[in-house]
Design an enzyme around this catalytic site. Structure first.
Site, mmCIF file in Angstrom:
data_model
loop_
_atom_site.group_PDB
_atom_site.id
_atom_site.type_symbol
_atom_site.label_atom_id
_atom_site.label_comp_id
_atom_site.label_asym_id
_atom_site.label_seq_id
_atom_site.Cartn_x
_atom_site.Cartn_y
_atom_site.Cartn_z
ATOM 1 N N ALA A 111 0.801 -1.225 0.000
ATOM 2 C CA ALA A 111 0.000 0.000 0.000
ATOM 3 C C ALA A 111 0.829 1.268 0.000
ATOM 4 C CB ALA A 111 -0.924 -0.015 1.224
ATOM 5 N N GLU A 143 3.651 2.103 -1.218
ATOM 6 C CA GLU A 143 4.588 2.352 -2.303
ATOM 7 C C GLU A 143 3.949 3.261 -3.349
ATOM 8 O OE1 GLU A 143 5.758 -1.664 -3.243
ATOM 9 O OE2 GLU A 143 6.803 -1.888 -1.329
ATOM 10 N N ARG A 164 1.558 -1.327 4.855
ATOM 11 C CA ARG A 164 2.043 -2.150 3.743
ATOM 12 C C ARG A 164 1.003 -3.160 3.263
ATOM 13 N NH1 ARG A 164 7.319 -4.631 2.411
ATOM 14 N NH2 ARG A 164 7.124 -6.883 2.130
ATOM 15 N N ARG A 197 3.339 -11.980 -0.148
ATOM 16 C CA ARG A 197 3.700 -13.231 0.529
ATOM 17 C C ARG A 197 2.513 -14.197 0.535
ATOM 18 N NH1 ARG A 197 7.434 -10.332 0.201
ATOM 19 N NH2 ARG A 197 9.124 -9.936 1.704
ATOM 20 N N HIS A 223 6.991 -2.246 -7.553
ATOM 21 C CA HIS A 223 7.206 -1.994 -6.136
ATOM 22 C C HIS A 223 8.210 -0.848 -5.976
ATOM 23 C CE1 HIS A 223 5.322 -5.744 -4.435
ATOM 24 N NE2 HIS A 223 5.385 -6.053 -5.715
ATOM 25 N N TYR A 282 18.321 -12.143 0.692
ATOM 26 C CA TYR A 282 17.578 -13.115 1.477
ATOM 27 C C TYR A 282 16.282 -13.440 0.754
ATOM 28 C CZ TYR A 282 16.397 -8.467 3.308
ATOM 29 O OH TYR A 282 16.103 -7.127 3.430
ATOM 30 N N GLU A 336 11.650 -2.840 -8.426
ATOM 31 C CA GLU A 336 11.749 -1.914 -7.290
ATOM 32 C C GLU A 336 12.172 -0.571 -7.868
ATOM 33 O OE1 GLU A 336 11.008 -2.381 -4.178
ATOM 34 O OE2 GLU A 336 10.836 -4.558 -3.981
#
Length: 443
Positions: free
Chosen positions: A182, A184, A235, A256, A308, A364, A386
């Site tokens: 949210a 971004e 988010r 996710r 993103h 990661y 991104e």
């Protein structure tokens, strides 16, 4: 009476970000993959919020709540991770950024032309109004689709853009979505600018001759609105489920929540965590709608991009374990071509994009991501962009920068100063259009 109204509005504005009183942010600069992994572990251990994710070759920005700041700094000191303060007072920084946005609104109003969603950070209604107008003004090539409703009942809309009404089966399909996270805010302008270039300002006829397009600028409308009205760094979605804790800690991290190694790594099973993956895959209306668009167009869908921010990265599967798909060479070649297209257009203040496997780029893993899911069901080329944000180079030697964009202070906040919105949208469009053409050539 008028004076009291003005005073009241100002009071509301400056009380808006009280929730962030005492928050601090830090630049963090890992020198090794081991240090990067440690920083990644703090996301769940200390509820650290990486608004700009660190990389071994570039600083990130970590937001830390007051109760965890001492322990966070102790970990950095013990592990010898380089760091420095980004902001001592998050609330004050957000108040300043609100003023910048309002100044941009005033600037646009002064020229007596409608404000476009690729010129400033606009609310959901303004974005949807623009989409409605485009569909009404260009009915021969644009179809507005309301795919369903969010948890709180807001429509989730996208545009289908085609010169042949999606009926020519020889044409490839490109799908671009934005704002699954949210907060971004730079991502809807980039998606809307793609609509503008495909419909209102067509400069490349091949893009409609050879492709059908689906553009979804706001895939998480509840969260997007909440980030404007209540919590700037919100988010997740805004859902609740049968778990009583969800009434206190609402929402799910949509990126996710897809059914691809769900719940394995880079996520949390705690409702209150920003990276909570939900009670099950596709628990959210919002992610189910994205899933359905992917599946409905799978036979012709060759490129999926989910937008993103921040970090200047173009990432591809697999993000859960860093392994490469059978189409890794194609993914990397097209990714490099898109990054090169951005570099040819970008402003000197922005860092160069890094391209690669998601885990290796950010250091990661994360499971349940949209791009990984799309690739797993058969979309040949899928990417998480991104978009650019904070510039971390304090030794800026770019003496030839355009004066309008040379002040590095514009880049030190948590979203870009509105003067950068259109340049970012333009360079992102160069990447999307290049990706489409390269994808068709190799798929």
């Amino acid at each position: 009476m008028r004076e009291w109204i003005v005073v009241s509005l100002c009071a509301v504005a400056f009380a808006k970000h009280e929730i962030y009183s005492g928050w601090k942010s830090y630049y963090v600069a890992p020198a090794s993959q081991e240090q990067l992994s440690i920083l990644g572990s703090l996301e769940s251990k200390l509820d650290v919020d990486y608004f700009v994710r660190p990389r071994v070759d570039r600083e990130g920005v970590a937001l830390v709540k007051p109760r965890y700041q001492e322990e966070f700094l102790n970990v950095l000191a013990n592990e010898e991770i380089s760091h420095r303060v980004h902001s001592e007072d998050i609330k004050s920084q957000l108040d300043i950024e609100d003023e910048l946005i309002e100044a941009r609104h005033a600037e646009v109003r002064a020229r007596s032309t409608p404000e476009k969603p690729y010129e400033n950070y606009l609310r959901l209604d303004a974005i949807y109004n623009y989409m409605d107008e485009v569909a009404a003004n260009y009915p021969n090539i644009v179809k507005l689709v309301t795919a369903g409703r969010s948890f709180e009942g807001r429509p989730i809309k996208y545009l289908k853009i085609s010169s042949t009404n999606f009926e020519d089966r020889s044409k490839s399909v490109i799908f671009v979505d934005a704002t699954i996270h949210a907060r971004e805010w730079i991502t809807p302008p980039a998606a809307v600018y793609a609509i503008h270039k495909l419909v209102e300002n067509r400069t490349d006829t091949d893009l409609l001759d050879n492709f059908d397009w689906i553009i979804m600028p706001v895939s998480n409308p509840d969260g997007y609105e909440y980030s404007h009205t209540n919590e700037r760094f919100w988010r997740k979605t805004r859902s609740i489920d049968q778990n009583l804790i969800s009434f206190l800690c609402r929402g799910v991290d949509g990126n996710r929540n897809f059914d691809i190694h769900w719940g394995i790594v880079g996520t949390s099973d705690h409702n209150c965590a920003d990276i909570y993956g939900g009670s099950k895959p596709f628990s959210e209306n919002e992610t189910r709608i994205v899933r359905d668009v992917l599946n409905e167009n799978l036979s012709r869908l060759i490129l999926y991009i989910t937008l993103h921010s921040y970090g200047s990265m173009i990432m591809y599967p697999w993000g859960h374990d860093g392994s490469l798909s059978n189409n890794a060479l194609g993914l990397h070649m097209v990714g490099i071509a898109m990054a090169d297209a951005i570099y040819a257009k970008t402003l000197p203040v922005f860092p160069r994009y890094k391209v690669g496997n998601s885990l290796h780029v950010v250091g990661y893993g994360a499971s349940g991501a949209a791009a990984d899911y799309a690739h797993s069901i058969g979309v040949p080329l899928t990417y998480t962009f991104e978009l650019p944000g904070i510039e971390h180079d304090d030794n800026d030697d770019n003496d030839d920068d355009d004066d309008d964009f040379a002040n590095d202070d514009h880049l030190k906040g948590f979203h870009l100063d509105p003067i950068y919105i259109r340049p970012v949208a333009e360079e992102t469009w160069e990447a999307i259009s290049t990706g489409a053409k390269r994808a068709r050539a190799i798929v």
